[in-house]
Design a protein around this motif. Structure first.
Motif, PDB file in Angstrom:
ATOM      1  N   GLU A 245       0.813  -1.216   0.000  1.00 24.12           N
ATOM      2  CA  GLU A 245       0.000   0.000   0.000  1.00 24.12           C
ATOM      3  C   GLU A 245       0.844   1.262   0.000  1.00 24.12           C
ATOM      4  O   GLU A 245       0.548   2.216  -0.732  1.00 24.12           O
ATOM      5  N   ALA A 246       1.905   1.300   0.803  1.00 26.38           N
ATOM      6  CA  ALA A 246       2.741   2.505   0.855  1.00 26.38           C
ATOM      7  C   ALA A 246       3.365   2.797  -0.505  1.00 26.38           C
ATOM      8  O   ALA A 246       3.417   3.948  -0.943  1.00 26.38           O
ATOM      9  N   SER A 247       3.852   1.764  -1.169  1.00 26.11           N
ATOM     10  CA  SER A 247       4.434   1.947  -2.495  1.00 26.11           C
ATOM     11  C   SER A 247       3.414   2.512  -3.477  1.00 26.11           C
ATOM     12  O   SER A 247       3.689   3.472  -4.195  1.00 26.11           O
ATOM     13  N   ALA A 248       2.227   1.929  -3.501  1.00 25.94           N
ATOM     14  CA  ALA A 248       1.198   2.373  -4.446  1.00 25.94           C
ATOM     15  C   ALA A 248       0.752   3.802  -4.146  1.00 25.94           C
ATOM     16  O   ALA A 248       0.605   4.626  -5.058  1.00 25.94           O
ATOM     17  N   GLN A 249       0.558   4.127  -2.886  1.00 28.85           N
ATOM     18  CA  GLN A 249       0.037   5.445  -2.545  1.00 28.85           C
ATOM     19  C   GLN A 249       1.058   6.554  -2.790  1.00 28.85           C
ATOM     20  O   GLN A 249       0.717   7.593  -3.364  1.00 28.85           O
ATOM     21  N   TRP A 250       2.302   6.363  -2.381  1.00 28.56           N
ATOM     22  CA  TRP A 250       3.272   7.445  -2.478  1.00 28.56           C
ATOM     23  C   TRP A 250       3.886   7.567  -3.862  1.00 28.56           C
ATOM     24  O   TRP A 250       4.318   8.662  -4.252  1.00 28.56           O
ATOM     25  N   ILE A 251       3.918   6.489  -4.641  1.00 28.14           N
ATOM     26  CA  ILE A 251       4.396   6.595  -6.023  1.00 28.14           C
ATOM     27  C   ILE A 251       3.298   7.138  -6.923  1.00 28.14           C
ATOM     28  O   ILE A 251       3.527   8.019  -7.753  1.00 28.14           O
ATOM     29  N   GLU A 253       0.661   8.721  -5.793  1.00 27.37           N
ATOM     30  CA  GLU A 253       0.080   9.901  -5.129  1.00 27.37           C
ATOM     31  C   GLU A 253      -1.434   9.787  -5.052  1.00 27.37           C
ATOM     32  O   GLU A 253      -2.174  10.719  -5.360  1.00 27.37           O
ATOM     33  N   GLN A 254      -1.880   8.638  -4.597  1.00 27.67           N
ATOM     34  CA  GLN A 254      -3.297   8.341  -4.448  1.00 27.67           C
ATOM     35  C   GLN A 254      -3.576   7.956  -2.997  1.00 27.67           C
ATOM     36  O   GLN A 254      -2.895   7.077  -2.450  1.00 27.67           O
ATOM     37  N   PRO A 255      -4.565   8.577  -2.338  1.00 29.00           N
ATOM     38  CA  PRO A 255      -4.841   8.260  -0.927  1.00 29.00           C
ATOM     39  C   PRO A 255      -5.706   7.025  -0.730  1.00 29.00           C
ATOM     40  O   PRO A 255      -5.931   6.615   0.408  1.00 29.00           O
ATOM     41  N   GLU A 256      -6.211   6.395  -1.812  1.00 28.88           N
ATOM     42  CA  GLU A 256      -7.090   5.240  -1.678  1.00 28.88           C
ATOM     43  C   GLU A 256      -6.330   4.038  -1.107  1.00 28.88           C
ATOM     44  O   GLU A 256      -5.115   3.916  -1.279  1.00 28.88           O
ATOM     45  N   PRO A 257      -7.021   3.131  -0.446  1.00 31.68           N
ATOM     46  CA  PRO A 257      -6.370   1.915   0.065  1.00 31.68           C
ATOM     47  C   PRO A 257      -5.912   1.018  -1.075  1.00 31.68           C
ATOM     48  O   PRO A 257      -6.315   1.185  -2.238  1.00 31.68           O
ATOM     49  N   LEU A 258      -5.088   0.041  -0.749  1.00 28.40           N
ATOM     50  CA  LEU A 258      -4.491  -0.812  -1.768  1.00 28.40           C
ATOM     51  C   LEU A 258      -5.534  -1.584  -2.567  1.00 28.40           C
ATOM     52  O   LEU A 258      -5.393  -1.740  -3.789  1.00 28.40           O
ATOM     53  N   ASP A 259      -6.588  -2.053  -1.921  1.00 29.56           N
ATOM     54  CA  ASP A 259      -7.607  -2.831  -2.634  1.00 29.56           C
ATOM     55  C   ASP A 259      -8.259  -2.032  -3.753  1.00 29.56           C
ATOM     56  O   ASP A 259      -8.742  -2.619  -4.731  1.00 29.56           O
ATOM     57  N   SER A 260      -8.288  -0.705  -3.628  1.00 25.97           N
ATOM     58  CA  SER A 260      -8.877   0.132  -4.680  1.00 25.97           C
ATOM     59  C   SER A 260      -7.891   0.432  -5.804  1.00 25.97           C
ATOM     60  O   SER A 260      -8.314   0.914  -6.874  1.00 25.97           O
TER      61      SER A 260
END
Length: 305
Positions: A245-251, A253-260
């Motif tokens: 999740e941290a990788s997906a959100q900060w790369i 730049e999306q605040p949604e959870p990993l499942d989304s």
């Protein structure tokens, strides 16, 4: 300390006080022992200022002439006694030239006067003073509200055209183990990439320990952008796999959870596709997630070159 060394220290301190007095600074030295302080050097007890005893032969250099108007003060060369310390004599001569009134024939003043501007030298009014720096636009950070005090650990690995960014648990800053490396190597082979050495690059946040440094979400995002930009600039990256999740959100730049975010194809820049899935740590602990990982990889397999 021998007597000549003590006299040298007194002369050096007198020179320093001469300069300080000229610029209007009053200096102090301890006259007695201070509680819990280091003992003073022996020469401090014999030092006096202004010098009224040790330098009586040239004490006229320190006479106060403040009551005489500046225009009436004659500027005469200072000729201290031959017994005066050489450094103090030079200091008095230089100070005389520096603070002599305007219009005096002092050689020191003439030497320190800047040369007149030539006709070809543009004046200050002729210079273009209209330039103003552009204001810096505020950072658009959708993660700031969700993560006011961000903590994450990213591991970046480049394998040819493939960039893999994994998320490690931030607690204790877990290392990237040999099991993690073996899994990433097998994952890269499933994407058609092999024959590359895996050299993990860790990026922890907060980067430093201490509340005095700004390590909020805006600084965290700037650090990720800078690191990612340097890697995309120096490598021929075509595909990016974001794990955790941290990788997906900060790369992304999306605040949604990993499942989304899992399994969706994103474009980091022209010609660079990215998808996200579970972290390597989660995949090692829960083997059943490998089926979901394979489903999430399909957009990257479709863009394989």
């Amino acid at each position: 300390m021998t007597e000549p060394e003590s006299e040298g220290m007194v002369a050096q301190e007198s020179l320093r006080h001469t300069y300080l007095q000229a610029i209007g600074v009053q200096s102090w030295l301890p006259r007695g022992a201070l509680p819990h302080a280091a003992p003073s050097a022996p020469w401090v007890e014999t030092f006096t200022w202004p010098p009224t005893q040790r330098f009586e032969q040239w004490e006229d250099a320190f006479e106060d002439t403040s009551e005489v108007p500046a225009a009436e003060q004659p500027v005469l060369p200072v000729t201290p006694s031959v017994n005066a310390p050489r450094g103090v004599s030079r200091a008095l001569e230089s100070l005389q030239g520096m603070f002599a009134p305007e219009g005096t024939p002092s050689q020191k003043v003439l030497e320190s006067t800047p040369p007149a501007l030539s006709e070809t030298t543009p004046s200050a009014s002729a210079l273009d003073m209209s330039y103003q720096p552009e204001p810096v636009a505020p950072l658009q950070n959708p993660l700031a509200e969700r993560y006011p005090e961000p903590q994450f650990s990213l591991v970046l690995m480049t394998l040819g055209e493939l960039l893999i960014v994994d998320s490690l648990p931030p607690q204790g800053r877990q290392s990237f183990s040999p099991a993690h490396i073996r899994f990433v190597s097998a994952l890269a082979r499933s994407l058609g990439v092999q024959g590359y050495d895996i050299n993990p690059i860790h990026h922890h946040w907060p980067a430093f320990v201490g509340s005095a440094l700004n390590q909020g979400p805006d600084e965290a995002l700037r650090s990720v952008r800078r690191l990612l930009g340097n890697m995309l600039k120096s490598q021929e990256i075509k595909r990016v796999l974001l794990l955790g999740e941290a990788s997906a959100q900060w790369i992304l730049e999306q605040p949604e959870p990993l499942d989304s975010l899992r399994g969706l194809r994103f474009s980091l820049r022209a010609g660079v596709a990215a998808v996200s899935s579970h972290s390597v740590t989660a995949l090692l602990r829960i083997p059943e997630l490998k089926a979901e990982l394979w489903a999430d990889l399909q957009p990257l397999l479709a863009t394989r070159t």
